[in-house]
Write a protein that holds these residues in place. Structure first.
Motif, PDB file in Angstrom:
ATOM      1  N   UNK A 146      11.490  18.354  -9.593  1.00  0.00           N
ATOM      2  CA  UNK A 146      10.286  17.576  -9.901  1.00  0.00           C
ATOM      3  C   UNK A 146      10.633  16.291 -10.635  1.00  0.00           C
ATOM      4  N   UNK A 147      11.585  16.366 -11.561  1.00  0.00           N
ATOM      5  CA  UNK A 147      11.975  15.175 -12.313  1.00  0.00           C
ATOM      6  C   UNK A 147      12.576  14.115 -11.387  1.00  0.00           C
ATOM      7  N   UNK A 148      13.405  14.547 -10.443  1.00  0.00           N
ATOM      8  CA  UNK A 148      13.989  13.595  -9.497  1.00  0.00           C
ATOM      9  C   UNK A 148      12.909  13.035  -8.575  1.00  0.00           C
ATOM     10  N   UNK A 149      11.955  13.880  -8.202  1.00  0.00           N
ATOM     11  CA  UNK A 149      10.886  13.454  -7.297  1.00  0.00           C
ATOM     12  C   UNK A 149      10.037  12.340  -7.893  1.00  0.00           C
ATOM     13  N   UNK A 150       9.914  12.313  -9.209  1.00  0.00           N
ATOM     14  CA  UNK A 150       9.137  11.255  -9.862  1.00  0.00           C
ATOM     15  C   UNK A 150       9.680   9.881  -9.482  1.00  0.00           C
ATOM     16  N   UNK A 151      10.987   9.795  -9.281  1.00  0.00           N
ATOM     17  CA  UNK A 151      11.614   8.525  -8.911  1.00  0.00           C
ATOM     18  C   UNK A 151      11.683   8.332  -7.401  1.00  0.00           C
ATOM     19  N   UNK A 152      11.969   9.403  -6.665  1.00  0.00           N
ATOM     20  CA  UNK A 152      12.195   9.249  -5.230  1.00  0.00           C
ATOM     21  C   UNK A 152      10.901   9.102  -4.424  1.00  0.00           C
ATOM     22  N   UNK A 153       9.788   9.613  -4.920  1.00  0.00           N
ATOM     23  CA  UNK A 153       8.522   9.458  -4.191  1.00  0.00           C
ATOM     24  C   UNK A 153       8.125   7.991  -4.072  1.00  0.00           C
ATOM     25  N   UNK A 154       8.116   7.201  -5.163  1.00  0.00           N
ATOM     26  CA  UNK A 154       7.813   5.764  -4.993  1.00  0.00           C
ATOM     27  C   UNK A 154       8.805   5.054  -4.082  1.00  0.00           C
ATOM     28  N   UNK A 155      10.071   5.493  -4.085  1.00  0.00           N
ATOM     29  CA  UNK A 155      11.044   4.888  -3.181  1.00  0.00           C
ATOM     30  C   UNK A 155      10.663   5.145  -1.729  1.00  0.00           C
ATOM     31  N   UNK A 156      10.195   6.374  -1.437  1.00  0.00           N
ATOM     32  CA  UNK A 156       9.754   6.674  -0.079  1.00  0.00           C
ATOM     33  C   UNK A 156       8.523   5.859   0.285  1.00  0.00           C
ATOM     34  N   UNK A 157       7.606   5.674  -0.679  1.00  0.00           N
ATOM     35  CA  UNK A 157       6.433   4.859  -0.422  1.00  0.00           C
ATOM     36  C   UNK A 157       6.795   3.414  -0.138  1.00  0.00           C
ATOM     37  N   UNK A 158       7.727   2.876  -0.929  1.00  0.00           N
ATOM     38  CA  UNK A 158       8.181   1.504  -0.699  1.00  0.00           C
ATOM     39  C   UNK A 158       8.891   1.376   0.642  1.00  0.00           C
ATOM     40  N   UNK A 159       9.623   2.426   1.023  1.00  0.00           N
ATOM     41  CA  UNK A 159      10.302   2.414   2.317  1.00  0.00           C
ATOM     42  C   UNK A 159       9.292   2.309   3.460  1.00  0.00           C
ATOM     43  N   UNK A 160       8.150   2.983   3.309  1.00  0.00           N
ATOM     44  CA  UNK A 160       7.136   2.921   4.364  1.00  0.00           C
ATOM     45  C   UNK A 160       6.538   1.524   4.487  1.00  0.00           C
ATOM     46  N   UNK A 161       6.571   0.755   3.409  1.00  0.00           N
ATOM     47  CA  UNK A 161       6.112  -0.643   3.486  1.00  0.00           C
ATOM     48  C   UNK A 161       7.075  -1.504   4.290  1.00  0.00           C
ATOM     49  N   UNK A 162       8.332  -1.121   4.320  1.00  0.00           N
ATOM     50  CA  UNK A 162       9.346  -1.933   4.984  1.00  0.00           C
ATOM     51  C   UNK A 162       9.567  -1.514   6.440  1.00  0.00           C
ATOM     52  N   UNK A 184       0.810  -1.217   0.000  1.00  0.00           N
ATOM     53  CA  UNK A 184       0.000   0.000   0.000  1.00  0.00           C
ATOM     54  C   UNK A 184       0.845   1.270   0.000  1.00  0.00           C
ATOM     55  N   UNK A 185       1.981   1.220   0.670  1.00  0.00           N
ATOM     56  CA  UNK A 185       2.842   2.389   0.677  1.00  0.00           C
ATOM     57  C   UNK A 185       3.339   2.738  -0.713  1.00  0.00           C
ATOM     58  N   UNK A 186       3.802   1.723  -1.440  1.00  0.00           N
ATOM     59  CA  UNK A 186       4.337   1.962  -2.783  1.00  0.00           C
ATOM     60  C   UNK A 186       3.241   2.439  -3.736  1.00  0.00           C
ATOM     61  N   UNK A 187       2.135   1.698  -3.794  1.00  0.00           N
ATOM     62  CA  UNK A 187       1.077   2.065  -4.737  1.00  0.00           C
ATOM     63  C   UNK A 187       0.390   3.365  -4.336  1.00  0.00           C
ATOM     64  N   UNK A 188       0.291   3.606  -3.037  1.00  0.00           N
ATOM     65  CA  UNK A 188      -0.299   4.856  -2.594  1.00  0.00           C
ATOM     66  C   UNK A 188       0.552   6.072  -2.910  1.00  0.00           C
ATOM     67  N   UNK A 189       1.840   5.871  -3.124  1.00  0.00           N
ATOM     68  CA  UNK A 189       2.726   6.998  -3.437  1.00  0.00           C
ATOM     69  C   UNK A 189       2.715   7.362  -4.921  1.00  0.00           C
ATOM     70  N   UNK A 190       2.197   6.487  -5.755  1.00  0.00           N
ATOM     71  CA  UNK A 190       2.258   6.730  -7.201  1.00  0.00           C
ATOM     72  C   UNK A 190       1.502   7.989  -7.643  1.00  0.00           C
ATOM     73  N   UNK A 191       0.315   8.286  -7.063  1.00  0.00           N
ATOM     74  CA  UNK A 191      -0.317   9.560  -7.449  1.00  0.00           C
ATOM     75  C   UNK A 191       0.567  10.766  -7.151  1.00  0.00           C
ATOM     76  N   UNK A 192       1.355  10.704  -6.066  1.00  0.00           N
ATOM     77  CA  UNK A 192       2.270  11.795  -5.772  1.00  0.00           C
ATOM     78  C   UNK A 192       3.342  11.940  -6.833  1.00  0.00           C
ATOM     79  N   UNK A 193       3.832  10.803  -7.340  1.00  0.00           N
ATOM     80  CA  UNK A 193       4.808  10.854  -8.438  1.00  0.00           C
ATOM     81  C   UNK A 193       4.158  11.430  -9.687  1.00  0.00           C
ATOM     82  N   UNK A 194       2.904  11.048  -9.918  1.00  0.00           N
ATOM     83  CA  UNK A 194       2.186  11.582 -11.078  1.00  0.00           C
ATOM     84  C   UNK A 194       2.019  13.086 -11.017  1.00  0.00           C
TER      85      UNK A 194
END
Length: 285
Positions: free
Chosen positions: A215-231, A81-91
């Motif tokens: 913003x371009x870097x955030x597109x990649x780092x936001x899902x990483x933060x979401x995945x981190x919250x899953x762990x 849920x952390x990873x998938x929930x972060x995807x709208x933020x990357x969008x």
């Protein structure tokens, strides 16, 4: 206000209809700006209409992000849920990059053409983005969690009021953390470019470049933060968020003016503070 009103509808009629409505509201407000008469044509009504268009956009945005986060997390498996929930933020930041590119493209026009009609092009071109978004959202299924609640007949008549009554402390804490995030985020996206140009004397291209890089870097780092919250859990990520926000709003970009290379220093400020730290605030709560 948009978040509260449309979140209520989201719990009553479903996530998908509300997300379609938010696209229409944001798209209509953006497209209308492209058709606005100028101050020389209608006087004070020009800025009044502009504010009304921005209010329409804001009303839609208020529910857009919240609705997208809810739909993404409800549709995901519990451990993701952390990873998938972060995807709208990357969008969200994909949109920022596209918008920056559109502004950069039309700014290459001669100044008279840009001020006369060129600035309208990105707003009018947003109609294409709205059409694509409507097609995608119309085809997206409703979440299983909402369908189960609807079929059970246990939907609240006033979902917002029921939520406030049941968990007032948690809601107050989340609103507070959201406000802190918004202050830092919009200060960087909204005020910083103007500050860099008007106060530090840097070119508008330099300030836009800094936001675009971040913003371009955030597109990649936001899902990483979401995945981190899953762990590691949501709470450690939220604590990191708080530390990041404190760092963002207390660092003074004015130091760039004293740098030997103010352009590079200025670009690195939003890129470093925004793209690496701000994504923590975009992971699911």
């Amino acid at each position: 206000m948009g978040g509260l009103a449309l979140a209520h509808l989201g719990d009553r009629i479903g996530r998908r209809p509300v997300l379609i409505l938010t696209v229409v509201l944001m798209g209509a407000g953006t497209l209308a700006i492209g058709f606005l008469p100028t101050y020389h044509q209608i006087g004070i009504w020009a800025p009044v209409l502009l504010v009304l268009c921005r209010m329409m956009q804001g009303f839609g945005v208020g529910a857009e992000l919240g609705g997208a986060y809810v739909k993404s997390t409800e549709a995901a498996k519990a451990e993701k849920r952390g990873f998938y929930g972060s995807l709208p933020g990357a969008g969200e930041f994909i949109g920022v990059v596209i918008a920056s590119g559109a502004v950069a493209a039309v700014s290459t026009l001669p100044e008279d053409d840009f001020l006369g009609w060129g600035w309208r092009i990105p707003f009018l071109a947003s109609a294409l983005v709205v059409i694509i978004a409507l097609v995608i959202r119309n085809a997206a299924p409703e979440t299983e969690q909402f369908e189960a609640t609807r079929d059970s007949g246990k939907r609240e008549k006033l979902p917002v009021l029921a939520a406030i009554k049941s968990r007032p402390k948690a809601i107050a804490l989340l609103i507070g953390s959201g406000c802190a995030t918004a202050i830092a985020s919009y200060a960087i996206q909204g005020y910083l470019p103007s500050y860099l140009t008007n106060q530090l004397g840097l070119s508008s291209d330099t300030s836009v470049l800094g936001i675009t890089i971040a913003s371009a870097i955030s597109i990649l780092t936001i899902p990483l933060a979401g995945a981190l919250s899953d762990r590691v859990g949501r709470k450690p990520v939220m604590i990191g968020d708080a530390v990041a926000i404190t760092r963002v709003i207390t660092v003074r970009p004015a130091g760039a003016a004293r740098s030997r290379n103010p352009s590079a220093s200025t670009c690195s400020w939003p890129a470093g503070r925004t793209a690496i730290l701000r994504p923590l605030s975009r992971s699911p709560r």
